[in-house]
Design a protein around this motif. Structure first.
Motif, PDB file in Angstrom:
ATOM      1  N   ASP A 277       0.838  -1.202   0.000  1.00 51.54           N
ATOM      2  CA  ASP A 277       0.000   0.000   0.000  1.00 51.54           C
ATOM      3  C   ASP A 277       0.873   1.252   0.000  1.00 51.54           C
ATOM      4  O   ASP A 277       2.065   1.199   0.323  1.00 51.54           O
ATOM      5  CB  ASP A 277      -0.904   0.030   1.245  1.00 51.54           C
ATOM      6  N   ASP A 278       0.261   2.391  -0.322  1.00 52.59           N
ATOM      7  CA  ASP A 278       0.984   3.666  -0.235  1.00 52.59           C
ATOM      8  C   ASP A 278       1.523   3.836   1.178  1.00 52.59           C
ATOM      9  O   ASP A 278       0.771   3.731   2.151  1.00 52.59           O
ATOM     10  CB  ASP A 278       0.064   4.843  -0.569  1.00 52.59           C
ATOM     11  N   ALA A 279       2.795   4.061   1.303  1.00 58.23           N
ATOM     12  CA  ALA A 279       3.491   4.255   2.582  1.00 58.23           C
ATOM     13  C   ALA A 279       3.439   3.022   3.480  1.00 58.23           C
ATOM     14  O   ALA A 279       3.828   3.085   4.640  1.00 58.23           O
ATOM     15  CB  ALA A 279       2.946   5.467   3.327  1.00 58.23           C
ATOM     16  N   GLY A 280       2.985   1.888   2.967  1.00 55.83           N
ATOM     17  CA  GLY A 280       2.907   0.670   3.770  1.00 55.83           C
ATOM     18  C   GLY A 280       4.265   0.119   4.159  1.00 55.83           C
ATOM     19  O   GLY A 280       4.447  -0.442   5.237  1.00 55.83           O
ATOM     20  N   ALA A 281       5.252   0.287   3.280  1.00 59.65           N
ATOM     21  CA  ALA A 281       6.589  -0.227   3.567  1.00 59.65           C
ATOM     22  C   ALA A 281       7.256   0.510   4.723  1.00 59.65           C
ATOM     23  O   ALA A 281       8.196   0.002   5.328  1.00 59.65           O
ATOM     24  CB  ALA A 281       7.461  -0.146   2.316  1.00 59.65           C
ATOM     25  N   SER A 282       6.747   1.680   5.059  1.00 59.59           N
ATOM     26  CA  SER A 282       7.340   2.437   6.170  1.00 59.59           C
ATOM     27  C   SER A 282       7.204   1.693   7.502  1.00 59.59           C
ATOM     28  O   SER A 282       7.897   2.018   8.461  1.00 59.59           O
ATOM     29  CB  SER A 282       6.728   3.826   6.268  1.00 59.59           C
ATOM     30  N   ALA A 283       6.348   0.667   7.553  1.00 61.03           N
ATOM     31  CA  ALA A 283       6.240  -0.152   8.764  1.00 61.03           C
ATOM     32  C   ALA A 283       7.545  -0.891   9.054  1.00 61.03           C
ATOM     33  O   ALA A 283       7.764  -1.352  10.170  1.00 61.03           O
ATOM     34  CB  ALA A 283       5.096  -1.156   8.616  1.00 61.03           C
ATOM     35  N   LEU A 284       8.432  -0.971   8.064  1.00 61.42           N
ATOM     36  CA  LEU A 284       9.711  -1.652   8.222  1.00 61.42           C
ATOM     37  C   LEU A 284      10.828  -0.722   8.703  1.00 61.42           C
ATOM     38  O   LEU A 284      11.915  -1.182   9.033  1.00 61.42           O
ATOM     39  CB  LEU A 284      10.140  -2.279   6.889  1.00 61.42           C
ATOM     40  N   ASP A 285      10.565   0.575   8.738  1.00 56.93           N
ATOM     41  CA  ASP A 285      11.592   1.557   9.089  1.00 56.93           C
ATOM     42  C   ASP A 285      12.129   1.334  10.503  1.00 56.93           C
ATOM     43  O   ASP A 285      11.410   0.876  11.394  1.00 56.93           O
ATOM     44  CB  ASP A 285      11.033   2.986   9.010  1.00 56.93           C
ATOM     45  N   ALA A 286      13.403   1.659  10.663  1.00 56.76           N
ATOM     46  CA  ALA A 286      14.036   1.623  11.982  1.00 56.76           C
ATOM     47  C   ALA A 286      14.668   2.988  12.233  1.00 56.76           C
ATOM     48  O   ALA A 286      15.249   3.591  11.334  1.00 56.76           O
ATOM     49  CB  ALA A 286      15.094   0.531  12.044  1.00 56.76           C
ATOM     50  N   ALA A 287      14.555   3.460  13.444  1.00 59.48           N
ATOM     51  CA  ALA A 287      15.062   4.786  13.817  1.00 59.48           C
ATOM     52  C   ALA A 287      16.588   4.801  13.884  1.00 59.48           C
ATOM     53  O   ALA A 287      17.243   3.751  13.910  1.00 59.48           O
ATOM     54  CB  ALA A 287      14.486   5.194  15.168  1.00 59.48           C
ATOM     55  N   ALA A 288      17.141   5.987  13.948  1.00 59.24           N
ATOM     56  CA  ALA A 288      18.600   6.165  14.007  1.00 59.24           C
ATOM     57  C   ALA A 288      19.203   5.515  15.249  1.00 59.24           C
ATOM     58  O   ALA A 288      20.352   5.091  15.232  1.00 59.24           O
ATOM     59  CB  ALA A 288      18.947   7.641  13.967  1.00 59.24           C
ATOM     60  N   ASN A 289      18.429   5.407  16.323  1.00 61.44           N
ATOM     61  CA  ASN A 289      18.957   4.822  17.553  1.00 61.44           C
ATOM     62  C   ASN A 289      18.717   3.313  17.643  1.00 61.44           C
ATOM     63  O   ASN A 289      18.980   2.709  18.675  1.00 61.44           O
ATOM     64  CB  ASN A 289      18.364   5.526  18.775  1.00 61.44           C
ATOM     65  N   ASP A 290      18.251   2.679  16.568  1.00 65.15           N
ATOM     66  CA  ASP A 290      18.048   1.232  16.545  1.00 65.15           C
ATOM     67  C   ASP A 290      19.401   0.532  16.708  1.00 65.15           C
ATOM     68  O   ASP A 290      20.422   1.016  16.216  1.00 65.15           O
ATOM     69  CB  ASP A 290      17.392   0.819  15.221  1.00 65.15           C
ATOM     70  N   ALA A 291      19.414  -0.595  17.389  1.00 63.98           N
ATOM     71  CA  ALA A 291      20.665  -1.314  17.644  1.00 63.98           C
ATOM     72  C   ALA A 291      21.393  -1.706  16.358  1.00 63.98           C
ATOM     73  O   ALA A 291      22.624  -1.773  16.332  1.00 63.98           O
ATOM     74  CB  ALA A 291      20.380  -2.560  18.474  1.00 63.98           C
ATOM     75  N   SER A 292      20.654  -1.946  15.285  1.00 66.10           N
ATOM     76  CA  SER A 292      21.273  -2.320  14.011  1.00 66.10           C
ATOM     77  C   SER A 292      21.496  -1.128  13.096  1.00 66.10           C
ATOM     78  O   SER A 292      21.993  -1.281  11.986  1.00 66.10           O
ATOM     79  CB  SER A 292      20.397  -3.348  13.291  1.00 66.10           C
ATOM     80  N   GLY A 293      21.088   0.046  13.533  1.00 67.48           N
ATOM     81  CA  GLY A 293      21.241   1.247  12.721  1.00 67.48           C
ATOM     82  C   GLY A 293      19.959   1.612  12.008  1.00 67.48           C
ATOM     83  O   GLY A 293      19.014   0.831  11.959  1.00 67.48           O
ATOM     84  N   PRO A 294      19.909   2.808  11.455  1.00 65.88           N
ATOM     85  CA  PRO A 294      18.698   3.275  10.795  1.00 65.88           C
ATOM     86  C   PRO A 294      18.422   2.520   9.490  1.00 65.88           C
ATOM     87  O   PRO A 294      19.352   2.053   8.826  1.00 65.88           O
ATOM     88  CB  PRO A 294      18.983   4.749  10.521  1.00 65.88           C
ATOM     89  N   PHE A 295      17.154   2.404   9.180  1.00 68.54           N
ATOM     90  CA  PHE A 295      16.716   1.711   7.966  1.00 68.54           C
ATOM     91  C   PHE A 295      15.467   2.416   7.467  1.00 68.54           C
ATOM     92  O   PHE A 295      14.563   2.716   8.247  1.00 68.54           O
ATOM     93  CB  PHE A 295      16.409   0.243   8.280  1.00 68.54           C
ATOM     94  N   THR A 296      15.414   2.685   6.167  1.00 69.68           N
ATOM     95  CA  THR A 296      14.261   3.356   5.576  1.00 69.68           C
ATOM     96  C   THR A 296      13.767   2.559   4.379  1.00 69.68           C
ATOM     97  O   THR A 296      14.544   2.283   3.454  1.00 69.68           O
ATOM     98  CB  THR A 296      14.621   4.787   5.110  1.00 69.68           C
ATOM     99  N   ALA A 297      12.498   2.185   4.408  1.00 68.15           N
ATOM    100  CA  ALA A 297      11.872   1.478   3.288  1.00 68.15           C
ATOM    101  C   ALA A 297      10.961   2.454   2.555  1.00 68.15           C
ATOM    102  O   ALA A 297      10.054   3.028   3.158  1.00 68.15           O
ATOM    103  CB  ALA A 297      11.080   0.286   3.799  1.00 68.15           C
ATOM    104  N   GLN A 298      11.233   2.675   1.269  1.00 68.13           N
ATOM    105  CA  GLN A 298      10.420   3.619   0.493  1.00 68.13           C
ATOM    106  C   GLN A 298       9.119   2.978   0.020  1.00 68.13           C
ATOM    107  O   GLN A 298       8.051   3.494   0.245  1.00 68.13           O
ATOM    108  CB  GLN A 298      11.204   4.171  -0.703  1.00 68.13           C
ATOM    109  N   PHE A 299       9.208   1.856  -0.708  1.00 66.94           N
ATOM    110  CA  PHE A 299       8.004   1.161  -1.153  1.00 66.94           C
ATOM    111  C   PHE A 299       8.343  -0.273  -1.526  1.00 66.94           C
ATOM    112  O   PHE A 299       9.505  -0.635  -1.703  1.00 66.94           O
ATOM    113  CB  PHE A 299       7.319   1.887  -2.318  1.00 66.94           C
ATOM    114  N   ALA A 300       7.295  -1.100  -1.635  1.00 64.76           N
ATOM    115  CA  ALA A 300       7.455  -2.517  -1.962  1.00 64.76           C
ATOM    116  C   ALA A 300       6.489  -2.882  -3.079  1.00 64.76           C
ATOM    117  O   ALA A 300       5.435  -2.271  -3.225  1.00 64.76           O
ATOM    118  CB  ALA A 300       7.173  -3.374  -0.727  1.00 64.76           C
ATOM    119  N   ALA A 301       6.862  -3.901  -3.859  1.00 59.18           N
ATOM    120  CA  ALA A 301       6.021  -4.388  -4.951  1.00 59.18           C
ATOM    121  C   ALA A 301       6.084  -5.909  -4.986  1.00 59.18           C
ATOM    122  O   ALA A 301       7.167  -6.488  -4.845  1.00 59.18           O
ATOM    123  CB  ALA A 301       6.498  -3.806  -6.284  1.00 59.18           C
ATOM    124  N   PRO A 302       4.943  -6.583  -5.161  1.00 61.22           N
ATOM    125  CA  PRO A 302       4.935  -8.054  -5.158  1.00 61.22           C
ATOM    126  C   PRO A 302       5.613  -8.625  -6.399  1.00 61.22           C
ATOM    127  O   PRO A 302       5.589  -8.019  -7.470  1.00 61.22           O
ATOM    128  CB  PRO A 302       3.447  -8.388  -5.147  1.00 61.22           C
TER     129      PRO A 302
END
Length: 160
Positions: free
Chosen positions: A108-133
């Protein structure tokens, strides 16, 4: 590209682990990344996989979009593994449906953002823009397990 493929695996595994699996006939699966095998404290268990059901998230490819940008196109596979001996058809159907219902909102629009991790995440920041099946129909039986694979493309970046 800052281990973006590994971060993508971890983001998807964490997202699926946080899902409500109560409607799953096979129970709550253990969610693993492709590189998590052997991460047990007990040396006797280091080469043992967790019991069924389990999900293994792996990346099939990672392509940088531009040489100056950290965004990559990642092909991700989510493999649901169920016991071929102990899982009846009804449990298979409900478990696969729960998996599909959890992955579909990522498209969905902006649905991939559910995968984002903040800058203070133990593994580091992560940004998901979009996904396609890509493929939601692969299945097989091997090594005493029934496997159901869902693949999709994720455009994402990991920064330091």
């Amino acid at each position: 590209m800052n281990a973006v493929a590994l971060r993508a695996e971890l983001a998807v595994a964490d997202y699926l682990a946080a899902a409500n699996w109560s409607a799953s006939g096979a129970g709550t699966p253990t969610c693993l990344t492709s590189y998590s095998r052997g991460l047990y404290d007990d040396p006797d268990d280091q080469d043992v996989m967790p019991n069924f059901p389990r999900l293994v998230v792996s990346t099939n490819s990672a392509r940088p979009m531009q040489r100056t940008d950290l965004t990559c196109e990642i092909e991700i596979a989510v493999e649901l593994q169920l016991s071929a001996d102990d899982t009846d058809e009804a449990a298979v159907l409900t478990t696969v449906q729960v998996l599909d219902n959890r992955i579909l909102p990522l498209f969905d629009d902006a649905g991939a953002s559910a995968l984002d991790a903040a800058a203070n995440d133990a593994s580091g920041p992560f940004t998901a823009q979009f996904a396609a099946p890509l493929d939601f129909g692969a299945s097989s039986i091997s090594n005493r397990s029934r496997t159901f694979t869902r693949t999709f493309t994720l455009f994402c970046s990991a920064t330091i």
